[in-house]
Design a protein around this motif. Structure first.
Motif, PDB file in Angstrom:
ATOM      1  N   LYS A  67      44.681  46.322   0.801  1.00  0.00           N
ATOM      2  CA  LYS A  67      45.147  45.893  -0.533  1.00  0.00           C
ATOM      3  C   LYS A  67      45.100  47.059  -1.517  1.00  0.00           C
ATOM      4  O   LYS A  67      45.958  47.184  -2.398  1.00  0.00           O
ATOM      5  CB  LYS A  67      44.326  44.702  -1.023  1.00  0.00           C
ATOM      6  N   ALA A  68      44.103  47.929  -1.344  1.00  0.00           N
ATOM      7  CA  ALA A  68      44.053  49.145  -2.174  1.00  0.00           C
ATOM      8  C   ALA A  68      45.254  50.042  -1.834  1.00  0.00           C
ATOM      9  O   ALA A  68      45.877  50.626  -2.727  1.00  0.00           O
ATOM     10  CB  ALA A  68      42.740  49.890  -1.926  1.00  0.00           C
ATOM     11  N   ASN A  69      45.607  50.129  -0.552  1.00  0.00           N
ATOM     12  CA  ASN A  69      46.797  50.890  -0.142  1.00  0.00           C
ATOM     13  C   ASN A  69      48.060  50.323  -0.776  1.00  0.00           C
ATOM     14  O   ASN A  69      48.945  51.066  -1.214  1.00  0.00           O
ATOM     15  CB  ASN A  69      46.955  50.876   1.384  1.00  0.00           C
ATOM     16  N   LEU A  70      48.147  48.998  -0.801  1.00  0.00           N
ATOM     17  CA  LEU A  70      49.330  48.350  -1.382  1.00  0.00           C
ATOM     18  C   LEU A  70      49.465  48.713  -2.864  1.00  0.00           C
ATOM     19  O   LEU A  70      50.551  49.026  -3.350  1.00  0.00           O
ATOM     20  CB  LEU A  70      49.229  46.830  -1.203  1.00  0.00           C
ATOM     21  N   GLN A  71      48.343  48.691  -3.567  1.00  0.00           N
ATOM     22  CA  GLN A  71      48.355  49.046  -4.983  1.00  0.00           C
ATOM     23  C   GLN A  71      48.791  50.509  -5.173  1.00  0.00           C
ATOM     24  O   GLN A  71      49.578  50.835  -6.062  1.00  0.00           O
ATOM     25  CB  GLN A  71      46.958  48.845  -5.575  1.00  0.00           C
ATOM     26  N   THR A  72      48.279  51.383  -4.304  1.00  0.00           N
ATOM     27  CA  THR A  72      48.640  52.805  -4.344  1.00  0.00           C
ATOM     28  C   THR A  72      50.144  52.990  -4.114  1.00  0.00           C
ATOM     29  O   THR A  72      50.802  53.748  -4.826  1.00  0.00           O
ATOM     30  CB  THR A  72      47.865  53.582  -3.255  1.00  0.00           C
ATOM     31  N   LEU A  73      50.685  52.293  -3.113  1.00  0.00           N
ATOM     32  CA  LEU A  73      52.107  52.401  -2.817  1.00  0.00           C
ATOM     33  C   LEU A  73      52.951  51.865  -3.974  1.00  0.00           C
ATOM     34  O   LEU A  73      53.950  52.480  -4.370  1.00  0.00           O
ATOM     35  CB  LEU A  73      52.446  51.600  -1.543  1.00  0.00           C
ATOM     36  N   GLN A  74      52.507  50.745  -4.525  1.00  0.00           N
ATOM     37  CA  GLN A  74      53.245  50.135  -5.643  1.00  0.00           C
ATOM     38  C   GLN A  74      53.306  51.091  -6.849  1.00  0.00           C
ATOM     39  O   GLN A  74      54.358  51.317  -7.440  1.00  0.00           O
ATOM     40  CB  GLN A  74      52.547  48.829  -6.046  1.00  0.00           C
ATOM     41  N   SER A 114      45.801  69.460  -4.573  1.00  0.00           N
ATOM     42  CA  SER A 114      45.666  69.205  -6.016  1.00  0.00           C
ATOM     43  C   SER A 114      46.591  70.122  -6.809  1.00  0.00           C
ATOM     44  O   SER A 114      47.301  69.679  -7.709  1.00  0.00           O
ATOM     45  CB  SER A 114      44.222  69.413  -6.470  1.00  0.00           C
ATOM     46  N   SER A 115      46.587  71.416  -6.458  1.00  0.00           N
ATOM     47  CA  SER A 115      47.442  72.348  -7.215  1.00  0.00           C
ATOM     48  C   SER A 115      48.917  72.085  -6.915  1.00  0.00           C
ATOM     49  O   SER A 115      49.778  72.202  -7.781  1.00  0.00           O
ATOM     50  CB  SER A 115      47.074  73.796  -6.912  1.00  0.00           C
ATOM     51  N   LEU A 116      49.192  71.665  -5.682  1.00  0.00           N
ATOM     52  CA  LEU A 116      50.553  71.326  -5.282  1.00  0.00           C
ATOM     53  C   LEU A 116      51.084  70.178  -6.135  1.00  0.00           C
ATOM     54  O   LEU A 116      52.210  70.226  -6.649  1.00  0.00           O
ATOM     55  CB  LEU A 116      50.534  70.911  -3.807  1.00  0.00           C
ATOM     56  N   SER A 117      50.271  69.154  -6.306  1.00  0.00           N
ATOM     57  CA  SER A 117      50.720  67.999  -7.087  1.00  0.00           C
ATOM     58  C   SER A 117      50.969  68.390  -8.550  1.00  0.00           C
ATOM     59  O   SER A 117      51.890  67.891  -9.189  1.00  0.00           O
ATOM     60  CB  SER A 117      49.719  66.846  -6.983  1.00  0.00           C
ATOM     61  N   LYS A 118      50.163  69.322  -9.065  1.00  0.00           N
ATOM     62  CA  LYS A 118      50.377  69.789 -10.457  1.00  0.00           C
ATOM     63  C   LYS A 118      51.693  70.574 -10.557  1.00  0.00           C
ATOM     64  O   LYS A 118      52.498  70.348 -11.460  1.00  0.00           O
ATOM     65  CB  LYS A 118      49.208  70.680 -10.898  1.00  0.00           C
ATOM     66  N   ASP A 119      51.906  71.483  -9.591  1.00  0.00           N
ATOM     67  CA  ASP A 119      53.141  72.278  -9.596  1.00  0.00           C
ATOM     68  C   ASP A 119      54.382  71.397  -9.566  1.00  0.00           C
ATOM     69  O   ASP A 119      55.392  71.697 -10.188  1.00  0.00           O
ATOM     70  CB  ASP A 119      53.198  73.202  -8.360  1.00  0.00           C
ATOM     71  N   LEU A 120      54.294  70.317  -8.803  1.00  0.00           N
ATOM     72  CA  LEU A 120      55.466  69.462  -8.598  1.00  0.00           C
ATOM     73  C   LEU A 120      55.528  68.294  -9.579  1.00  0.00           C
ATOM     74  O   LEU A 120      56.436  67.469  -9.525  1.00  0.00           O
ATOM     75  CB  LEU A 120      55.446  68.917  -7.159  1.00  0.00           C
ATOM     76  N   LYS A 121      54.527  68.237 -10.459  1.00  0.00           N
ATOM     77  CA  LYS A 121      54.431  67.135 -11.438  1.00  0.00           C
ATOM     78  C   LYS A 121      54.460  65.762 -10.752  1.00  0.00           C
ATOM     79  O   LYS A 121      55.129  64.833 -11.180  1.00  0.00           O
ATOM     80  CB  LYS A 121      55.554  67.240 -12.485  1.00  0.00           C
ATOM     81  N   LEU A 122      53.758  65.687  -9.619  1.00  0.00           N
ATOM     82  CA  LEU A 122      53.618  64.418  -8.893  1.00  0.00           C
ATOM     83  C   LEU A 122      52.130  64.112  -8.790  1.00  0.00           C
ATOM     84  O   LEU A 122      51.328  65.006  -8.521  1.00  0.00           O
ATOM     85  CB  LEU A 122      54.185  64.538  -7.476  1.00  0.00           C
ATOM     86  N   THR A 123      51.772  62.867  -8.981  1.00  0.00           N
ATOM     87  CA  THR A 123      50.365  62.494  -8.851  1.00  0.00           C
ATOM     88  C   THR A 123      50.013  62.371  -7.367  1.00  0.00           C
ATOM     89  O   THR A 123      50.733  61.713  -6.614  1.00  0.00           O
ATOM     90  CB  THR A 123      50.097  61.146  -9.560  1.00  0.00           C
ATOM     91  N   LEU A 124      48.934  63.003  -6.989  1.00  0.00           N
ATOM     92  CA  LEU A 124      48.460  62.893  -5.605  1.00  0.00           C
ATOM     93  C   LEU A 124      47.565  61.659  -5.509  1.00  0.00           C
ATOM     94  O   LEU A 124      46.574  61.543  -6.226  1.00  0.00           O
ATOM     95  CB  LEU A 124      47.663  64.147  -5.238  1.00  0.00           C
ATOM     96  N   ARG A 125      47.947  60.709  -4.663  1.00  0.00           N
ATOM     97  CA  ARG A 125      47.187  59.460  -4.565  1.00  0.00           C
ATOM     98  C   ARG A 125      46.624  59.290  -3.153  1.00  0.00           C
ATOM     99  O   ARG A 125      47.237  59.728  -2.190  1.00  0.00           O
ATOM    100  CB  ARG A 125      48.082  58.271  -4.904  1.00  0.00           C
ATOM    101  N   PRO A 126      45.475  58.604  -3.053  1.00  0.00           N
ATOM    102  CA  PRO A 126      44.881  58.418  -1.718  1.00  0.00           C
ATOM    103  C   PRO A 126      45.480  57.218  -0.980  1.00  0.00           C
ATOM    104  O   PRO A 126      45.616  56.134  -1.533  1.00  0.00           O
ATOM    105  CB  PRO A 126      43.399  58.152  -2.038  1.00  0.00           C
ATOM    106  N   LEU A 127      45.896  57.446   0.271  1.00  0.00           N
ATOM    107  CA  LEU A 127      46.361  56.365   1.138  1.00  0.00           C
ATOM    108  C   LEU A 127      45.416  56.352   2.338  1.00  0.00           C
ATOM    109  O   LEU A 127      45.264  57.355   3.019  1.00  0.00           O
ATOM    110  CB  LEU A 127      47.808  56.620   1.566  1.00  0.00           C
ATOM    111  N   ALA A 158      56.557  60.268  -4.248  1.00  0.00           N
ATOM    112  CA  ALA A 158      55.095  60.156  -4.165  1.00  0.00           C
ATOM    113  C   ALA A 158      54.515  61.123  -3.136  1.00  0.00           C
ATOM    114  O   ALA A 158      55.141  61.450  -2.133  1.00  0.00           O
ATOM    115  CB  ALA A 158      54.725  58.723  -3.798  1.00  0.00           C
ATOM    116  N   LEU A 159      53.277  61.542  -3.413  1.00  0.00           N
ATOM    117  CA  LEU A 159      52.494  62.369  -2.496  1.00  0.00           C
ATOM    118  C   LEU A 159      51.223  61.602  -2.164  1.00  0.00           C
ATOM    119  O   LEU A 159      50.503  61.174  -3.065  1.00  0.00           O
ATOM    120  CB  LEU A 159      52.057  63.672  -3.183  1.00  0.00           C
ATOM    121  N   PHE A 160      50.936  61.437  -0.883  1.00  0.00           N
ATOM    122  CA  PHE A 160      49.732  60.693  -0.497  1.00  0.00           C
ATOM    123  C   PHE A 160      48.831  61.556   0.386  1.00  0.00           C
ATOM    124  O   PHE A 160      49.281  62.147   1.362  1.00  0.00           O
ATOM    125  CB  PHE A 160      50.105  59.423   0.273  1.00  0.00           C
TER     126      PHE A 160
END
Length: 315
Positions: A304-311, A273-286, A260-262
């Motif tokens: 709780k939003a962080n927990l959902q993001t981590l999950q 954003s371009s990094l996450s595309k290159d690496l095929k990883l979704t960039l999520r907000p923590l 994961a990338l946060f």
């Protein structure tokens, strides 16, 4: 950021943010700065304000010095900050060297009656538990250097309980007449923190040793508490990116084979954003909770939003 901070009135903790004011914040904003009979408490930045407001309820006036959304690590104090501390009974800080602006501000305020509460008292700080990868050669400054260990203890619900307890004890010492209220309010909030901790434990035990990379060194306590692995913190310059910077960032992420990338909410960084595309990883907000609403319940909503993001990120 600095011009925004300088223009913010300290009686309005939400100016410069898009979040709506809670009734408590509106009430605080409309009250005179010195209200006879009420203890005046100033807090440094949002998480400490949330915890202090939860404990104080309506029996003390609680203000915030650093407007939510302003970078606390590099904050420059304003004349309003000096004035707020000069007329306060109590100052509550996170501690662990986070609020570098405080020392001179308190000195300038010349308030011999000021009681200071260090919310991190008794908490053993972590030093870096993951390598910090600098992508740009010129980044030789001490950007966010944590001399007293990592200060982001509020992002671990168990350590947040210790902070609330420290704030409660400090307020009781400064204002013993309202001891019962402080104790009752703190007990309620601590119960919610215990429930949040259980929720994190139950949810994240399904994704043991999830590896992630972040772009702000804010999550080592959270990672350690719930058996996650923050394997690296990649520091990215905010402008003038060279192809080498981009390649260094890509190499760092590939090297650690992360799940994961946060990044942080509201950070619009084209490189990430371009990094996450290159690496095929979704960039999520923590969320590090340094911006947001001034209602004490915001802590639980954001966590709780962080927990959902981590999950989701760790699946």
């Amino acid at each position: 950021m600095l011009s925004m901070a300088a223009g913010c009135s300290q009686s309005n903790p939400n100016q410069g943010t898009t979040s709506e004011q809670s009734p408590q914040a509106q009430e605080a904003a409309s009250t005179p700065s010195v209200q006879p009979g009420k203890t005046k408490v100033v807090t440094t930045f949002l998480p400490i304000y949330l915890f202090t407001k939860a404990v104080a309820g309506n029996v003390a006036d609680v203000e915030i010095l650093v407007p939510p959304g302003t970078e606390v690590h590099e904050y420059q104090a304003t004349p309003q900050n000096v004035k707020a501390i000069a007329t306060a009974n109590v100052l509550v800080k996170n501690g662990l060297g986070l609020e570098e602006f405080l020392e001179n501000t308190v000195k300038n305020a010349q308030n011999p009656k000021l009681a200071e509460i260090d919310a991190s008292k008794g908490i053993k700080p972590l030093n870096e538990i993951s390598p910090v990868v600098k992508t740009a050669q010129e980044e030789e400054d001490h950007d966010h250097e944590h001399v007293q260990g990592n200060p982001h203890v509020w992002l671990d619900p168990v350590l947040a309980k210790q902070q609330v307890t420290n704030i409660r004890d400090g307020l009781i010492a400064a204002d013993p007449a309202n001891k019962a209220t402080y104790e009752a309010n703190a007990a309620t909030y601590i119960k919610e923190l215990e429930s949040l901790n259980s929720e994190f434990q139950q949810t994240l035990q399904k994704t043991p040793s999830c590896t992630f990379i972040t772009f702000h060194d804010a999550f080592p306590y959270l990672a350690q508490r719930y058996n996650l692995k923050q394997v690296a913190v990649v520091q990215i310059p905010e402008d003038q990116l060279s192809p080498t910077d981009v390649q260094n960032a890509v190499n760092a992420v590939k090297k650690y084979n992360v799940k994961a990338l946060f990044s942080e909410p509201g950070v619009d960084n084209k490189l990430l954003s371009s990094l996450s595309k290159d690496l095929k990883l979704t960039l999520r907000p923590l969320d590090s909770l340094e911006t947001g609403e001034t209602d004490p319940q915001h802590y639980f909503k954001a966590m709780k939003a962080n927990l959902q993001t981590l999950q989701t990120g760790c699946k």
